[in-house]
Design a protein around this motif. Structure first.
Motif, PDB file in Angstrom:
ATOM      1  N   LEU A  36       0.812  -1.218   0.000  1.00 58.09           N
ATOM      2  CA  LEU A  36       0.000   0.000   0.000  1.00 58.09           C
ATOM      3  C   LEU A  36       0.846   1.269   0.000  1.00 58.09           C
ATOM      4  O   LEU A  36       0.364   2.358  -0.338  1.00 58.09           O
ATOM      5  CB  LEU A  36      -0.979  -0.001   1.182  1.00 58.09           C
ATOM      6  N   ALA A  37       2.149   1.167   0.361  1.00 58.48           N
ATOM      7  CA  ALA A  37       3.022   2.343   0.355  1.00 58.48           C
ATOM      8  C   ALA A  37       3.185   2.932  -1.043  1.00 58.48           C
ATOM      9  O   ALA A  37       3.494   4.126  -1.182  1.00 58.48           O
ATOM     10  CB  ALA A  37       4.391   1.992   0.931  1.00 58.48           C
ATOM     11  N   ASP A  38       2.971   2.133  -2.089  1.00 60.25           N
ATOM     12  CA  ASP A  38       3.056   2.649  -3.456  1.00 60.25           C
ATOM     13  C   ASP A  38       2.043   3.760  -3.700  1.00 60.25           C
ATOM     14  O   ASP A  38       2.207   4.565  -4.622  1.00 60.25           O
ATOM     15  CB  ASP A  38       2.816   1.522  -4.469  1.00 60.25           C
ATOM     16  N   TRP A  39       0.989   3.807  -2.896  1.00 57.03           N
ATOM     17  CA  TRP A  39      -0.088   4.773  -3.082  1.00 57.03           C
ATOM     18  C   TRP A  39       0.071   6.031  -2.233  1.00 57.03           C
ATOM     19  O   TRP A  39      -0.755   6.941  -2.323  1.00 57.03           O
ATOM     20  CB  TRP A  39      -1.427   4.113  -2.754  1.00 57.03           C
TER      21      TRP A  39
ATOM     22  N   ARG B 287      11.267   8.147  -2.455  1.00 54.94           N
ATOM     23  CA  ARG B 287       9.981   7.475  -2.676  1.00 54.94           C
ATOM     24  C   ARG B 287      10.194   6.008  -3.029  1.00 54.94           C
ATOM     25  O   ARG B 287       9.503   5.125  -2.523  1.00 54.94           O
ATOM     26  CB  ARG B 287       9.206   8.175  -3.796  1.00 54.94           C
ATOM     27  N   ALA B 288      11.180   5.747  -3.880  1.00 56.40           N
ATOM     28  CA  ALA B 288      11.458   4.368  -4.286  1.00 56.40           C
ATOM     29  C   ALA B 288      11.934   3.536  -3.107  1.00 56.40           C
ATOM     30  O   ALA B 288      11.541   2.368  -2.953  1.00 56.40           O
ATOM     31  CB  ALA B 288      12.505   4.359  -5.399  1.00 56.40           C
ATOM     32  N   ARG B 289      12.779   4.118  -2.257  1.00 52.16           N
ATOM     33  CA  ARG B 289      13.325   3.365  -1.134  1.00 52.16           C
ATOM     34  C   ARG B 289      12.241   3.016  -0.115  1.00 52.16           C
ATOM     35  O   ARG B 289      12.160   1.873   0.353  1.00 52.16           O
ATOM     36  CB  ARG B 289      14.445   4.148  -0.460  1.00 52.16           C
ATOM     37  N   SER B 290      11.410   3.978   0.244  1.00 51.72           N
ATOM     38  CA  SER B 290      10.360   3.698   1.236  1.00 51.72           C
ATOM     39  C   SER B 290       9.374   2.669   0.706  1.00 51.72           C
ATOM     40  O   SER B 290       8.910   1.796   1.455  1.00 51.72           O
ATOM     41  CB  SER B 290       9.643   4.989   1.625  1.00 51.72           C
TER      42      SER B 290
ATOM     43  N   LEU C 210      11.115  -0.835   0.773  1.00 55.90           N
ATOM     44  CA  LEU C 210      11.206  -1.366   2.130  1.00 55.90           C
ATOM     45  C   LEU C 210       9.860  -1.889   2.623  1.00 55.90           C
ATOM     46  O   LEU C 210       9.804  -2.871   3.380  1.00 55.90           O
ATOM     47  CB  LEU C 210      11.717  -0.279   3.085  1.00 55.90           C
ATOM     48  N   ALA C 211       8.772  -1.245   2.205  1.00 57.50           N
ATOM     49  CA  ALA C 211       7.439  -1.671   2.638  1.00 57.50           C
ATOM     50  C   ALA C 211       6.995  -2.966   1.972  1.00 57.50           C
ATOM     51  O   ALA C 211       6.052  -3.611   2.430  1.00 57.50           O
ATOM     52  CB  ALA C 211       6.419  -0.571   2.362  1.00 57.50           C
ATOM     53  N   ALA C 212       7.684  -3.348   0.893  1.00 56.79           N
ATOM     54  CA  ALA C 212       7.268  -4.512   0.113  1.00 56.79           C
ATOM     55  C   ALA C 212       8.046  -5.775   0.442  1.00 56.79           C
ATOM     56  O   ALA C 212       7.805  -6.816  -0.174  1.00 56.79           O
ATOM     57  CB  ALA C 212       7.403  -4.202  -1.383  1.00 56.79           C
ATOM     58  N   VAL C 213       8.985  -5.696   1.399  1.00 56.38           N
ATOM     59  CA  VAL C 213       9.788  -6.860   1.776  1.00 56.38           C
ATOM     60  C   VAL C 213       9.789  -7.014   3.300  1.00 56.38           C
ATOM     61  O   VAL C 213       9.366  -6.125   4.030  1.00 56.38           O
ATOM     62  CB  VAL C 213      11.247  -6.730   1.270  1.00 56.38           C
TER      63      VAL C 213
ATOM     64  N   LEU D 272       7.938 -10.585  -1.075  1.00 58.47           N
ATOM     65  CA  LEU D 272       6.563 -10.984  -0.785  1.00 58.47           C
ATOM     66  C   LEU D 272       5.704 -10.911  -2.039  1.00 58.47           C
ATOM     67  O   LEU D 272       5.957 -10.065  -2.906  1.00 58.47           O
ATOM     68  CB  LEU D 272       5.988 -10.058   0.301  1.00 58.47           C
ATOM     69  N   PRO D 273       4.695 -11.798  -2.097  1.00 61.10           N
ATOM     70  CA  PRO D 273       4.364 -12.882  -1.171  1.00 61.10           C
ATOM     71  C   PRO D 273       5.456 -13.953  -1.158  1.00 61.10           C
ATOM     72  O   PRO D 273       6.244 -14.051  -2.091  1.00 61.10           O
ATOM     73  CB  PRO D 273       3.056 -13.460  -1.738  1.00 61.10           C
ATOM     74  N   GLU D 274       5.448 -14.776  -0.102  1.00 64.16           N
ATOM     75  CA  GLU D 274       6.385 -15.890  -0.067  1.00 64.16           C
ATOM     76  C   GLU D 274       6.028 -16.890  -1.167  1.00 64.16           C
ATOM     77  O   GLU D 274       4.962 -16.844  -1.765  1.00 64.16           O
ATOM     78  CB  GLU D 274       6.374 -16.522   1.315  1.00 64.16           C
ATOM     79  N   ARG D 275       6.939 -17.818  -1.416  1.00 62.24           N
ATOM     80  CA  ARG D 275       6.914 -18.567  -2.671  1.00 62.24           C
ATOM     81  C   ARG D 275       5.594 -19.295  -2.966  1.00 62.24           C
ATOM     82  O   ARG D 275       5.047 -19.171  -4.066  1.00 62.24           O
ATOM     83  CB  ARG D 275       8.077 -19.568  -2.709  1.00 62.24           C
TER      84      ARG D 275
END
Length: 288
Positions: free
Chosen positions: A24-27, A157-160, A163-166, A177-180
């Motif tokens: 959701l951080a992408d938004w 913006r890219a870094r935050s 980080l929110a996606a892993v 994520l998601p895990e495998r």
């Protein structure tokens, strides 16, 4: 229940959904602009961001979990806005919850189409599955920042968002994520929907739809010619199909945006303006 971030705001509610492997951080940047006229709720899809995973990962199951989240936050009738994977989920949510969805917005959430329609697409699917749910080295996040710079996305913006996606692991490594297991199930679901072709997939969705295609190709980089050719053919074919759909079905609006696929990070102002303008047009500017 999926994790959500209530950005607040006043006006008709918007629900924002992210793409595969994102959060959701992408938004965040677009949400800050949309709160001027809307109550804005962003959601981490199951297995992404801070949301728990589900087993199996299926689109109908995700739709049910999303409905529970909206109910818990007191969101009744809404416009569901999704990017990439989130765009496909937004459409499927609108299909199931006709009475609770004023409209749906799909931002570049389209698969390769029927089997064999775009030769080479199966190679992309194989590559995605090989890297699904990988444990990656400490430099992964900075690598994502470097990749994002090719689209003109600011490094902070890219870094935050990266980080929110892993999820951090011992030794500085990261779990993507998601895990495998969930990631493989997710890609199977997307292929299932994509195999219908866009026109057949959208049959039966009665609410107004805004279908948005990225207007910029993938930027130059260390890619192979077959992939560049594939994406060009797909963009041309998709554009023609979406234009025909919007011509034949008055509930469908087709638009392009001057951005690449990661548009919520690359051009959040343009995304917010496009979404807000579409929603204003649903009822002549009046609240629902």
């Amino acid at each position: 229940m999926p994790h959500a971030r209530d950005h607040g705001g006043d006006g008709p509610p918007l629900v924002l959904l992210h793409g595969a492997g994102r959060s959701l951080a992408d938004w965040d940047a677009s949400a800050a602009l949309l709160t001027a006229g809307h109550r804005v709720l962003a959601v981490d899809l199951p297995g992404h961001g801070r949301s728990p995973t589900v087993s199996p990962w299926t689109v109908p199951g995700v739709v049910r979990h999303l409905a529970d989240t909206l109910h818990a936050h007191g969101v009744a009738e809404t416009v569901v806005v999704g990017h990439s994977l989130g765009g496909m989920v937004a459409v499927e949510y609108a299909r199931v919850h006709e009475g609770g969805v004023r409209a749906a917005v799909n931002l570049d959430g389209f698969r390769w189409g029927r089997p064999g329609e775009y030769p080479g697409a199966e190679r992309v699917g194989e590559s995605l599955r090989r890297s699904a749910g990988a444990v990656v080295p400490p430099g992964y996040v900075e690598g994502q920042v470097v990749h994002a710079a090719r689209y003109g996305i600011p490094s902070d913006r890219a870094r935050s968002a990266a980080l929110a996606a892993v999820r951090p692991l011992p030794g500085g490594r990261w779990q993507t994520l998601p895990e495998r297991t969930a990631a493989l199930e997710m890609y199977d679901e997307l292929d299932r929907l994509g195999a219908l072709g866009v026109t057949a997939w959208l049959e039966g969705v009665r609410c107004p739809l805004l279908l948005v295609q990225a207007g910029r190709p993938q930027p130059p980089g260390p890619t192979t010619q077959w992939f560049a050719d594939l994406t060009a053919r797909f963009a041309q074919g998709l554009s023609a199909e979406l234009a025909e759909l919007s011509h034949n079905r008055p509930t469908i609006t087709f638009a392009r945006i001057d951005a690449g696929h990661p548009m919520t990070l690359e051009a959040p102002e343009a995304v917010a303006a496009l979404v807000a303008g579409f929603v204003r047009g649903l009822s002549g500017g009046a609240e629902w």
